[in-house]
Each structure stands twice: as structure tokens, then as C-alpha cells.
Motif scaffolding. Structure first.
Motif, PDB file in Angstrom:
ATOM      1  N   THR A  93       0.800  -1.229   0.000  1.00 20.82           N
ATOM      2  CA  THR A  93       0.000   0.000   0.000  1.00 20.82           C
ATOM      3  C   THR A  93       0.831   1.276   0.000  1.00 20.82           C
ATOM      4  OG1 THR A  93      -0.121   0.021   2.430  1.00 20.82           O
ATOM      5  CG2 THR A  93      -1.854  -1.178   1.245  1.00 20.82           C
ATOM      6  N   PHE A  94       2.106   1.168   0.380  1.00 19.56           N
ATOM      7  CA  PHE A  94       2.911   2.375   0.587  1.00 19.56           C
ATOM      8  C   PHE A  94       3.066   3.207  -0.689  1.00 19.56           C
ATOM      9  CE2 PHE A  94       7.104   4.545   0.863  1.00 19.56           C
ATOM     10  CZ  PHE A  94       6.762   5.448   1.849  1.00 19.56           C
ATOM     11  N   ALA A  95       3.113   2.553  -1.838  1.00 16.12           N
ATOM     12  CA  ALA A  95       3.322   3.301  -3.088  1.00 16.12           C
ATOM     13  C   ALA A  95       2.247   4.342  -3.335  1.00 16.12           C
ATOM     14  CB  ALA A  95       3.388   2.343  -4.271  1.00 16.12           C
ATOM     15  N   MET A  96       1.046   4.123  -2.776  1.00 17.13           N
ATOM     16  CA  MET A  96      -0.017   5.092  -3.001  1.00 17.13           C
ATOM     17  C   MET A  96       0.235   6.410  -2.273  1.00 17.13           C
ATOM     18  SD  MET A  96      -1.742   3.796  -5.265  1.00 17.13           S
ATOM     19  CE  MET A  96      -2.649   5.326  -5.339  1.00 17.13           C
ATOM     20  N   VAL A  97       1.174   6.411  -1.321  1.00 15.79           N
ATOM     21  CA  VAL A  97       1.524   7.654  -0.637  1.00 15.79           C
ATOM     22  C   VAL A  97       2.172   8.639  -1.613  1.00 15.79           C
ATOM     23  CG1 VAL A  97       2.973   8.652   1.176  1.00 15.79           C
ATOM     24  CG2 VAL A  97       1.756   6.502   1.596  1.00 15.79           C
ATOM     25  N   TYR A  98       2.936   8.106  -2.582  1.00 11.96           N
ATOM     26  CA  TYR A  98       3.685   8.967  -3.503  1.00 11.96           C
ATOM     27  C   TYR A  98       3.341   8.703  -4.965  1.00 11.96           C
ATOM     28  CZ  TYR A  98       6.573   4.756  -4.011  1.00 11.96           C
ATOM     29  OH  TYR A  98       7.002   3.476  -4.239  1.00 11.96           O
ATOM     30  N   SER A  99       2.321   7.912  -5.220  1.00 14.00           N
ATOM     31  CA  SER A  99       2.051   7.426  -6.574  1.00 14.00           C
ATOM     32  C   SER A  99       1.792   8.542  -7.582  1.00 14.00           C
ATOM     33  CB  SER A  99       0.860   6.469  -6.559  1.00 14.00           C
ATOM     34  OG  SER A  99       0.745   5.776  -7.783  1.00 14.00           O
ATOM     35  N   PHE A 100       1.334   9.708  -7.131  1.00 10.58           N
ATOM     36  CA  PHE A 100       1.012  10.783  -8.065  1.00 10.58           C
ATOM     37  C   PHE A 100       2.033  11.916  -8.013  1.00 10.58           C
ATOM     38  CE2 PHE A 100      -2.950   8.746  -6.614  1.00 10.58           C
ATOM     39  CZ  PHE A 100      -3.247   8.086  -7.800  1.00 10.58           C
ATOM     40  N   SER A 101       3.172  11.649  -7.355  1.00 13.80           N
ATOM     41  CA  SER A 101       4.243  12.641  -7.312  1.00 13.80           C
ATOM     42  C   SER A 101       5.064  12.648  -8.596  1.00 13.80           C
ATOM     43  CB  SER A 101       5.165  12.377  -6.117  1.00 13.80           C
ATOM     44  OG  SER A 101       5.812  11.122  -6.261  1.00 13.80           O
ATOM     45  N   GLU A 102       5.011  11.545  -9.347  1.00  9.95           N
ATOM     46  CA  GLU A 102       5.694  11.416 -10.633  1.00  9.95           C
ATOM     47  C   GLU A 102       4.765  10.658 -11.578  1.00  9.95           C
ATOM     48  OE1 GLU A 102       8.562  12.773 -11.311  1.00  9.95           O
ATOM     49  OE2 GLU A 102       9.805  12.831  -9.494  1.00  9.95           O
ATOM     50  N   ASN A 103       5.124  10.623 -12.846  1.00 11.19           N
ATOM     51  CA  ASN A 103       4.407   9.809 -13.825  1.00 11.19           C
ATOM     52  C   ASN A 103       5.138   8.473 -13.921  1.00 11.19           C
ATOM     53  OD1 ASN A 103       2.926  12.178 -14.360  1.00 11.19           O
ATOM     54  ND2 ASN A 103       4.427  12.811 -15.900  1.00 11.19           N
ATOM     55  N   PHE A 104       4.535   7.433 -13.360  1.00  7.15           N
ATOM     56  CA  PHE A 104       5.282   6.204 -13.132  1.00  7.15           C
ATOM     57  C   PHE A 104       4.999   5.105 -14.153  1.00  7.15           C
ATOM     58  CE2 PHE A 104       5.575   7.623  -8.571  1.00  7.15           C
ATOM     59  CZ  PHE A 104       6.963   7.655  -8.522  1.00  7.15           C
ATOM     60  N   VAL A 105       6.035   4.310 -14.395  1.00  2.00           N
ATOM     61  CA  VAL A 105       5.936   2.997 -15.018  1.00  2.00           C
ATOM     62  C   VAL A 105       6.241   1.979 -13.929  1.00  2.00           C
ATOM     63  CG1 VAL A 105       6.953   1.401 -16.698  1.00  2.00           C
ATOM     64  CG2 VAL A 105       6.631   3.809 -17.304  1.00  2.00           C
ATOM     65  N   LEU A 106       5.423   0.931 -13.831  1.00  2.00           N
ATOM     66  CA  LEU A 106       5.663  -0.141 -12.863  1.00  2.00           C
ATOM     67  C   LEU A 106       6.511  -1.205 -13.554  1.00  2.00           C
ATOM     68  CD1 LEU A 106       2.023  -0.498 -11.457  1.00  2.00           C
ATOM     69  CD2 LEU A 106       3.813   1.114 -10.761  1.00  2.00           C
ATOM     70  N   PRO A 107       7.775  -1.367 -13.147  1.00  2.00           N
ATOM     71  CA  PRO A 107       8.680  -2.228 -13.912  1.00  2.00           C
ATOM     72  C   PRO A 107       8.971  -3.577 -13.246  1.00  2.00           C
ATOM     73  CG  PRO A 107       9.966  -0.674 -12.612  1.00  2.00           C
ATOM     74  CD  PRO A 107       8.514  -0.539 -12.173  1.00  2.00           C
ATOM     75  N   ILE A 108       8.652  -4.643 -13.951  1.00  5.06           N
ATOM     76  CA  ILE A 108       9.196  -5.966 -13.620  1.00  5.06           C
ATOM     77  C   ILE A 108      10.152  -6.277 -14.767  1.00  5.06           C
ATOM     78  CG2 ILE A 108       8.715  -8.397 -13.209  1.00  5.06           C
ATOM     79  CD1 ILE A 108       7.807  -6.509 -10.975  1.00  5.06           C
ATOM     80  N   SER A 109      11.378  -5.801 -14.622  1.00  3.95           N
ATOM     81  CA  SER A 109      12.328  -5.764 -15.730  1.00  3.95           C
ATOM     82  C   SER A 109      13.326  -6.920 -15.654  1.00  3.95           C
ATOM     83  CB  SER A 109      13.089  -4.432 -15.707  1.00  3.95           C
ATOM     84  OG  SER A 109      14.033  -4.422 -14.641  1.00  3.95           O
ATOM     85  N   HIS A 110      14.243  -6.912 -16.611  1.00 12.06           N
ATOM     86  CA  HIS A 110      15.295  -7.933 -16.652  1.00 12.06           C
ATOM     87  C   HIS A 110      16.113  -7.939 -15.371  1.00 12.06           C
ATOM     88  CE1 HIS A 110      17.281  -4.233 -17.922  1.00 12.06           C
ATOM     89  NE2 HIS A 110      18.424  -4.771 -17.546  1.00 12.06           N
ATOM     90  N   ASP A 111      16.253  -6.780 -14.724  1.00  8.90           N
ATOM     91  CA  ASP A 111      17.070  -6.707 -13.511  1.00  8.90           C
ATOM     92  C   ASP A 111      16.508  -7.557 -12.382  1.00  8.90           C
ATOM     93  OD1 ASP A 111      19.167  -5.048 -14.292  1.00  8.90           O
ATOM     94  OD2 ASP A 111      17.999  -3.233 -13.966  1.00  8.90           O
ATOM     95  N   GLU A 112      15.218  -7.910 -12.441  1.00  8.11           N
ATOM     96  CA  GLU A 112      14.599  -8.663 -11.343  1.00  8.11           C
ATOM     97  C   GLU A 112      14.669 -10.166 -11.529  1.00  8.11           C
ATOM     98  OE1 GLU A 112      14.309  -6.426  -9.279  1.00  8.11           O
ATOM     99  OE2 GLU A 112      14.462  -4.956 -10.895  1.00  8.11           O
ATOM    100  N   VAL A 113      15.205 -10.640 -12.652  1.00  2.00           N
ATOM    101  CA  VAL A 113      15.223 -12.088 -12.913  1.00  2.00           C
ATOM    102  C   VAL A 113      16.625 -12.558 -13.314  1.00  2.00           C
ATOM    103  CG1 VAL A 113      12.779 -12.246 -13.461  1.00  2.00           C
ATOM    104  CG2 VAL A 113      14.391 -11.682 -15.290  1.00  2.00           C
ATOM    105  N   VAL A 114      17.641 -11.896 -12.762  1.00  4.09           N
ATOM    106  CA  VAL A 114      19.037 -12.256 -13.055  1.00  4.09           C
ATOM    107  C   VAL A 114      19.854 -12.153 -11.774  1.00  4.09           C
ATOM    108  CG1 VAL A 114      18.946 -11.514 -15.473  1.00  4.09           C
ATOM    109  CG2 VAL A 114      19.568  -9.859 -13.706  1.00  4.09           C
ATOM    110  N   HIS A 115      21.103 -12.609 -11.867  1.00  3.31           N
ATOM    111  CA  HIS A 115      22.099 -12.412 -10.806  1.00  3.31           C
ATOM    112  C   HIS A 115      21.647 -12.937  -9.448  1.00  3.31           C
ATOM    113  CE1 HIS A 115      24.187 -10.294 -13.831  1.00  3.31           C
ATOM    114  NE2 HIS A 115      23.645  -9.099 -13.664  1.00  3.31           N
TER     115      HIS A 115
END
Length: 639
Positions: A420-442
Motif C-alpha cells: 500500500t505504501f506506493a499510493m503515498v507517492y504514486s502521483f508525485s511522478e508519472n510512473f511505469v511499474l517495472p518488472i524488468s530484466h534486472d529482477e530475474v538475473v544475478h
């Protein structure tokens, strides 16, 4: 042919010092038209037209520069270049050269060493391990005028954007740009993503770097084909209604001796002081953003991909490493700015410049920041004190929510705030929610293996998580393979494990992702007010004990959608929620459906009836069946 009346070494294809005035002031944003190798026709003093190639390269501190290649049997002595007066640019017209030939520059640097260098402005390059540049001219005829016209009118913040992130060499090993124009376009169209995002496709010699160690900023990766074949791939994606984003790496570059580093025997593109000019994490050089010629080089490069290849957006890599002078540096190993602070003022100025320029030149494109800190105003307009990006990756949302689903369900109640915490700042920027390559390596594990317990729980949790993600404010991005639950970490040397996408669980997840994209495009509450607090309202954000989250999304007309997500393996057969009004609400989506390899048992028979009994501060309420480790979306039935 008779010898020309003027020594060809003094011919610069019509270029004079005036052509480089903008380069030296930082204002030349189409530098690729002046530097590099260009097939040209010149007229000699006898009035004869002569065809060849004009070579130009910036090396102001070099003692001497020569060009050699296929056109002179790689003779490093026969074609010395001359300085165009007052420019620091060396030039020569070579009548015997033509497109398709390989070449290099032989640079006698200020340090007294001769070093063979690739052309920094090469628009085509040899594949590794070879390091030569290739003369090229484009003859591609585009067929995406309709797409570009629509792009120019785009309102990205109020439109659906779901991005499929791709490592081109690993999507299906060994495929070319031309082959991918059939297979990739077909798959992405079937899945329903609005955009693809390519990991960097500028020329890089080391494939395991995934493209983040760029040696040829203006050359598409040649291992997949020619520049015009890359244009063909982009054209086909556009014709299918799919946008193209590409990773762009202006923050650092590798130290390979034949590339940009110490180009003329001095720190030309980089800072000389290693406290400013080297990035210790990656063993790379850092661009000198305060140097006008470097700004011209980089802004031109950004515009080049958009103008010459019709790229629709750039995701700017590692922005935090550019913004902070002390990024990943020990005390005493960095140089403060003029005010004694840690902010890289020159990088800030550069980022504002490139964003402003690109949005002015090409309306409808997107500039996206991978920025992992709380730097204020990343997506705020430059004239309001921001950096001017269109979007920013929401790394906080990603870290918190992944931490949550990796916990045993019984422990999730103690970490409810992670979701739930993201909703505290969710409209402070224009966001993309990323599940990117960085989360499935190393060592981070694949998405499916981040989730504990058995396969039923793994797949159900992942379906619930993506349902939460697709209904959360912000645009969406997933890395290839995550959409069908590949079990192994991504390995670029093997590619994706496509064979599992036909198996139980995997196929169901893949089909659900297709359905999510379809519903996402069709339902404006899911995207129209992503950047406006009016587009979101919690129904109940506090059911930690139940591991359930319920909330409303709204579009600009106030039309609502109710979303419920249960991260407990316990079903909720009677779950009371508040709603904006009474009447029938249709069950638009249920992640536990048998089509998605769910149980099919926990559903609402297609609809629920809301009554005018207030609940959770809303005027109406309804009892909803919420599946275990599942999600439900409801929309009001329109008269």
C-alpha cells in the motif's frame, strides 16, 4: 579517370568550419549528418563530378589522423586526413571508397601513441570480435506514416501503455531483424502489449553486457542484420500498432582502447579526473556532460534513433548514476559541485536539454527515466524546475511488492504496508511499474520461483500479482519470459525456455496476461487517470489479517472499476466491500478462472448486486466472492 585538379585530401565534401559552430556550442543536434562516413558526390575544379566517401572525425588534440580500410587495402599510410580549420575535426574525401566497405581511423594521439580507432559516429559496424566501422547509406522506404501521425497526437499519460521488455538476442536465439519482424510482431500482437522495449541495440562488443557497454552509439547491433533491416523490424511493429522503446545509455561507456575512451590521446569524451570520469561499479568511463561537443554528440544520438529509426521513446539507463557525483563512491573519491554539493549540475543541465529538445522536435515520443532515488521532479516539466522526463520507473513499488510476494502468506499480514505504501507517492511522478530484466538475473530468481510453496500457490500468486499490477496506477512493463512463468533466471546464452509455455500453469499465466492486456486497453478507468489522485480510491487498505486489498479506479468521466486482490490461500466466499452506487456489477475478470488454469470454483456467477447500504465511506456495498490467491475486477452494469 583523370586525377582531380585539387588534392582530394583538402576536399571535405563541402564542409567548412561554419558547419561545426553548433557542435562547439552544444547546439548541433544532428551531428551524424556532419561527422562520420558519408557517400557524397563532389565537383572538382575542372567541373567534374566525383563520387566517393567523406570521412570526418573529431580529434582536436591528435597529432595526426589517417583513415584506412577496404578501399586502400588497409594501408595506414596512404590517406592522411587534414584538419578543417578551427574545428578540431579531421576530414578527407576518398574517391575510391563506397558503402559496404570497412574502415578505421589511425590516430596519433597527444600521448604520442598510434591507436586504431572505430569511428565514434559510425552508423554500421562489424560484429564482435571485429571492431571496424562500415560505410553505409540508408535506402529504406518507410510505411508507417499513419502510425507517426497518430503518435504526434498521443496523450501518453491518459492512454494504455503496457510494455514487453526484450533482450533481442535471447528472445529466440539466432534470429535476425528480418525473421523477428514476423515472429516477434505476431507474438506481441497476440499478447496485446502496446509497446516493446528493446534492451540497448546500439553496437556493443560484449553480448553478456546486454547492451549497456556501448562502443558504437550510432550503429544498430550488426549481429542481427543491417541498419535498414532494423528499420524494417520497427516499421513492421508500427504497422501492427506496436510502439518501440529502446534503452539508451548516456551515463557511461566502456574503456576498450579502440572505442571512445582517450580518443585522441586525451580524455575527450570523458573527464580526465577519475573521481569524475570513471564509474567504479561498472569499470567504465563517465561522459563529461559539461563539454559542449559531448552534449552535441549525446543529444544528436538521442534524436538520431528517433529521426532515423522512428523509435517512439528512449528509456534512459542509470539516471541516478548521472545525477549524483558521489554515486557508488567512497568519501574523498568524488568532486563536489561548485556549491559544495553532491548533485551533478552538468548532468542535470544535459538531461533537461535532451528532454526539452526531443519533446519539441518530435511530439508524441516518450522519455523514460530509470531513476532509483527520490530525486524530486524527475517527470516535472523543465520550466517548472523538473528534469522533463515523461515517465519514471517506480523502483520503490517494484522492490516493496516483490518483497511481499516472496514471503509465506502467513507472514504477509505483517508486511501489508509493502503493497500500500506506493499510493503515498504514486502521483508525485508519472510512473511505469517495472518488472524488468534486472529482477530475474544475478541470483534474484525468476518471477515464478520468487513465490514460496507448491506450484498451485506459485502460479496463483503470480496471477494475482500481475492482476494487482495491471490495475494499479501507473503504466506496466514486464520482461520477456515473465509472462509465461519461466522457471530459470534469464540467461542470454540460452534464450527463453519457450517449451514450458505449453505446460500447465505456464500456459494459463500466458493466457491471463493476454486477457489483462485486452481488458486494460478496453477499460479507461485502468489508465486514463494514472497520474491523477482522482483516478484511485481505497475501499479497504487495512485488511492485513486477510491479506486482501480492495480499491476503485476511475476514468475522467467518473466511471468506476472495483478491484479486489487476495494474497492469502484462504478463499473469501463473502467479502463485503463498499461501492460508489447500488445496482448490478459485472465480474469483468477473475484470475482463478479455469481458462487461466485456476480452480474455477471461486467466482461470482458473472455479477454481484450492490445495495444502498453504506460501507467503508461509500454509499453502497456488496458481498463478493474472492478466490484464494486471486483477483476480481467488477464494473457497473450500464443501462
Amino acid at each position: 579517370m583523370d586525377a582531380p585538379s585539387v588534392d582530394p585530401r583538402t576536399w571535405f565534401g563541402g564542409l567548412t568550419g561554419r558547419d561545426f559552430e553548433g557542435f562547439h556550442t552544444g547546439g548541433d543536434t544532428e551531428l551524424w549528418k556532419r561527422l562520420g562516413a558519408h557517400a557524397v558526390t563532389v565537383t572538382d575544379t575542372d567541373g567534374r563530378e566525383r563520387s566517393g566517401v567523406r570521412f570526418t572525425v573529431w580529434a582536436p588534440n591528435a597529432r595526426e589522423v589517417r583513415v584506412f580500410g577496404d578501399f586502400n587495402d588497409w594501408n595506414g599510410e596512404s590517406h592522411p586526413m587534414e584538419l578543417i580549420p578551427g574545428t578540431g575535426v579531421w576530414g578527407i574525401f576518398v574517391e575510391d571508397a563506397h558503402p559496404g566497405q570497412v574502415y578505421k581511423f589511425k590516430v596519433h594521439g597527444a600521448d604520442g601513441r598510434w591507436v586504431d580507432k572505430a569511428d565514434p559516429m559510425a552508423r554500421f559496424a562489424q560484429s564482435a570480435p571485429e571492431t571496424g566501422s562500415i560505410v553505409t547509406e540508408s535506402h529504406y522506404e518507410w510505411n508507417d506514416a499513419d502510425w507517426l501521425e497518430r503518435r504526434g497526437r498521443a496523450r501518453h499519460h491518459a492512454e494504455p501503455i503496457s510494455i514487453y521488455e526484450i533482450h533481442l538476442g535471447g528472445w529466440r536465439r539466432g534470429k535476425t531483424y528480418v525473421e523477428l519482424a514476423d515472429e516477434l510482431v505476431e507474438y506481441v500482437s497476440w499478447q496485446g502489449y502496446t509497446h516493446v522495449e528493446f534492451l540497448p541495440l546500439a553496437q556493443h562488443p560484449y553480448e553478456p553486457s546486454w547492451g549497456y557497454q556501448v562502443t558504437g552509439y550510432f550503429a544498430p547491433m550488426s549481429m542481427f542484420g543491417t541498419p535498414d533491416e532494423f528499420r524494417y523490424l520497427i516499421d513492421r511493429l508500427h504497422q501492427a500498432g506496436i510502439g518501440v522503446i529502446m534503452d539508451w545509455v548516456p551515463g557511461h561507456f566502456p574503456k576498450d582502447e579502440w572505442a571512445l575512451g582517450r580518443f585522441d590521446g586525451t580524455a575527450l569524451y570523458e573527464h580526465a579526473d577519475p573521481r569524475q570520469g570513471e564509474q567504479p561499479d561498472w569499470g567504465t568511463y563517465v561522459f563529461n556532460f559539461g563539454r559542449n561537443e559531448v552534449k552535441s554528440f549525446l543529444v544528436s544520438n538521442a534524436l538520431y534513433w528517433i529521426k532515423e529509426f522512428h523509435i517512439d521513446g528512449l528509456r534512459v539507463d542509470a539516471v541516478a548514476s548521472m545525477l549524483y557525483l558521489d554515486y557508488s563512491r567512497e568519501d574523498g573519491a568524488w568532486v563536489p559541485n561548485m556549491f559544495g554539493g553532491r548533485e551533478n549540475l552538468e548532468a542535470v543541465d544535459f538531461l533537461r536539454y535532451v528532454n526539452t529538445h526531443l519533446y519539441e522536435r518530435e511530439p508524441g515520443i516518450m522519455m523514460i527515466a530509470e531513476e532509483s532515488t527520490s530525486w524530486p521532479g524527475v517527470t516535472r516539466p523543465v520550466d517548472q524546475g523538473g528534469l522533463g522526463f515523461g515517465f519514471k520507473w517506480n523502483m520503490g513499488w517494484m522492490n516493496d511488492t516483490l518483497s511481499y510476494i516472496q514471503r509465506e502468506p502467513v507472514h504477509r499480514q505483517y508486511h501489508h504496508n509493502d503493497m500500500t505504501f506506493a499510493m503515498v507517492y504514486s502521483f508525485s511522478e508519472n510512473f511505469v511499474l517495472p518488472i524488468s530484466h534486472d529482477e530475474v538475473v544475478h541470483g534474484k530468481g525468476s518471477m515464478i520461483n520468487k513465490v514460496p510453496e507448491d506450484d498451485w500457490r506459485k502460479f496463483a500468486t503470480l496471477r494475482a500479482y500481475y492482476s494487482f499490477m495491471w490495475s494499479h496506477p501507473g503504466k506496466q512493463l514486464v520482461f520477456m519470459g515473465c509472462e509465461f512463468g519461466q522457471r530459470s533466471e534469464f540467461d542470454e546464452s540460452k534464450g527463453l525456455e519457450w517449451w514450458v509455455s505449453d505446460l500447465w500453469g505456464h500456459r494459463g499465466l500466458q493466457l491471463m496476461m493476454r486477457r489483462l492486456n485486452e481488458l486494460y486497453r478496453q477499460n479507461s478507468p485502468l489508465f486514463e487517470l494514472d497520474n491523477d489522485a482522482a483516478g484511485f480510491r481505497w475501499i479497504n487498505a487495512d485488511d492485513a489479517g486477510g491479506n486482501v486489498f480492495s480499491y476503485l479506479r476511475f476514468d475522467s468521466q467518473g466511471s468506476p472499476m472495483a478491484c479486489l486482490v487476495n494474497f492469502s490461500p484462504v478463499p473469501r466466499p463473502v467479502y463485503r466491500i463498499g461501492l460508489p452506487h447500488d445496482g448490478p456489477w459485472r465480474e469483468l475478470f477473475n484470475s482463478d478462472a479455469m481458462d487461466f488454469h485456476g480452480t474455477g470454483e471461486w467466482h461470482n456467477n458473472g455479477w454481484v448486486q450492490a445495495t444502498d447500504v453504506p460501507a467503508y465511506g461509500l454509499p453502497a456495498s456488496a458481498d463478493v466472492v474472492v478466490p484464494p490467491l486471486g483477483a476480481v475486477w467488477l464494473v457497473p452494469v450500464r443501462e
